[in-house]
Write a protein that holds these residues in place. Sequence first.
Motif, PDB file in Angstrom:
ATOM      1  N   SER A 131     -17.088  -1.762 -14.371  1.00 25.43           N
ATOM      2  CA  SER A 131     -16.947  -3.176 -14.722  1.00 25.43           C
ATOM      3  C   SER A 131     -18.301  -3.777 -15.064  1.00 25.43           C
ATOM      4  O   SER A 131     -19.333  -3.322 -14.584  1.00 25.43           O
ATOM      5  CB  SER A 131     -16.336  -3.958 -13.555  1.00 25.43           C
ATOM      6  N   ILE A 132     -18.250  -4.810 -15.877  1.00 22.44           N
ATOM      7  CA  ILE A 132     -19.469  -5.540 -16.263  1.00 22.44           C
ATOM      8  C   ILE A 132     -19.354  -6.960 -15.740  1.00 22.44           C
ATOM      9  O   ILE A 132     -18.310  -7.610 -15.880  1.00 22.44           O
ATOM     10  CB  ILE A 132     -19.662  -5.506 -17.787  1.00 22.44           C
ATOM     11  N   TYR A 133     -20.441  -7.429 -15.143  1.00 25.19           N
ATOM     12  CA  TYR A 133     -20.453  -8.735 -14.492  1.00 25.19           C
ATOM     13  C   TYR A 133     -21.567  -9.602 -15.047  1.00 25.19           C
ATOM     14  O   TYR A 133     -22.583  -9.097 -15.538  1.00 25.19           O
ATOM     15  CB  TYR A 133     -20.667  -8.578 -12.980  1.00 25.19           C
ATOM     16  N   LEU A 134     -21.371 -10.908 -14.926  1.00 21.96           N
ATOM     17  CA  LEU A 134     -22.407 -11.893 -15.227  1.00 21.96           C
ATOM     18  C   LEU A 134     -22.697 -12.633 -13.929  1.00 21.96           C
ATOM     19  O   LEU A 134     -21.816 -13.280 -13.358  1.00 21.96           O
ATOM     20  CB  LEU A 134     -21.933 -12.878 -16.300  1.00 21.96           C
ATOM     21  N   GLU A 135     -23.922 -12.496 -13.451  1.00 24.22           N
ATOM     22  CA  GLU A 135     -24.359 -13.209 -12.257  1.00 24.22           C
ATOM     23  C   GLU A 135     -25.181 -14.401 -12.721  1.00 24.22           C
ATOM     24  O   GLU A 135     -26.158 -14.235 -13.456  1.00 24.22           O
ATOM     25  CB  GLU A 135     -25.191 -12.288 -11.375  1.00 24.22           C
ATOM     26  N   MET A 136     -24.785 -15.583 -12.290  1.00 25.67           N
ATOM     27  CA  MET A 136     -25.415 -16.785 -12.827  1.00 25.67           C
ATOM     28  C   MET A 136     -25.676 -17.796 -11.716  1.00 25.67           C
ATOM     29  O   MET A 136     -24.847 -17.997 -10.831  1.00 25.67           O
ATOM     30  CB  MET A 136     -24.502 -17.421 -13.884  1.00 25.67           C
ATOM     31  N   THR A 137     -26.845 -18.408 -11.777  1.00 21.79           N
ATOM     32  CA  THR A 137     -27.187 -19.536 -10.917  1.00 21.79           C
ATOM     33  C   THR A 137     -27.377 -20.733 -11.836  1.00 21.79           C
ATOM     34  O   THR A 137     -28.185 -20.691 -12.756  1.00 21.79           O
ATOM     35  CB  THR A 137     -28.478 -19.267 -10.132  1.00 21.79           C
TER      36      THR A 137
END
Length: 152
Positions: A131-137
């Motif tokens: 899976s590919i994820y986007l981690e964002m703050t």
Amino acid sequence: MSVITRSVPNITVSTNDEGFTLLEMLLNLAIAIMLMSLFPLIITNISVFKATAQDNFDINLELCLRDLIADTKDMRLEVVNKELIAHEKGTNRTYSYAVDGSRIIRKADQSGYVILMERIKSARFYQQDSSIYLEMTYQDRWRVNHEIFQIQ
């Protein structure tokens, strides 16, 4: 001898004066005070509604994720240096999704770019298992949020 006559104006005092009574004045004063006491409440409610109406960060986040997921739906994805690279099947087109300062941008064949999201503090794409994820703050109007979104 001459007689000097003076003309005296006729002043009549009516006993049927149609003025306000004390009770009517007090009633009018009470109504005016009640109306003036509502103004601060109305102004604060209007400012709250205005702030809510102008805060469209949630909408921008949803549109960014929708575009990102819809664009990469039928593509082969890989993560290189915290960038998402999408290869279109059947053609030689390549799209890259990257963090540029405080924005997430999309480039087509490394030329030009489209801004997908603004006002982010940090973001990175990463791959875990298949899976590919986007981690964002990011910071919306009231708080700083740290979230992870699954892209594929």
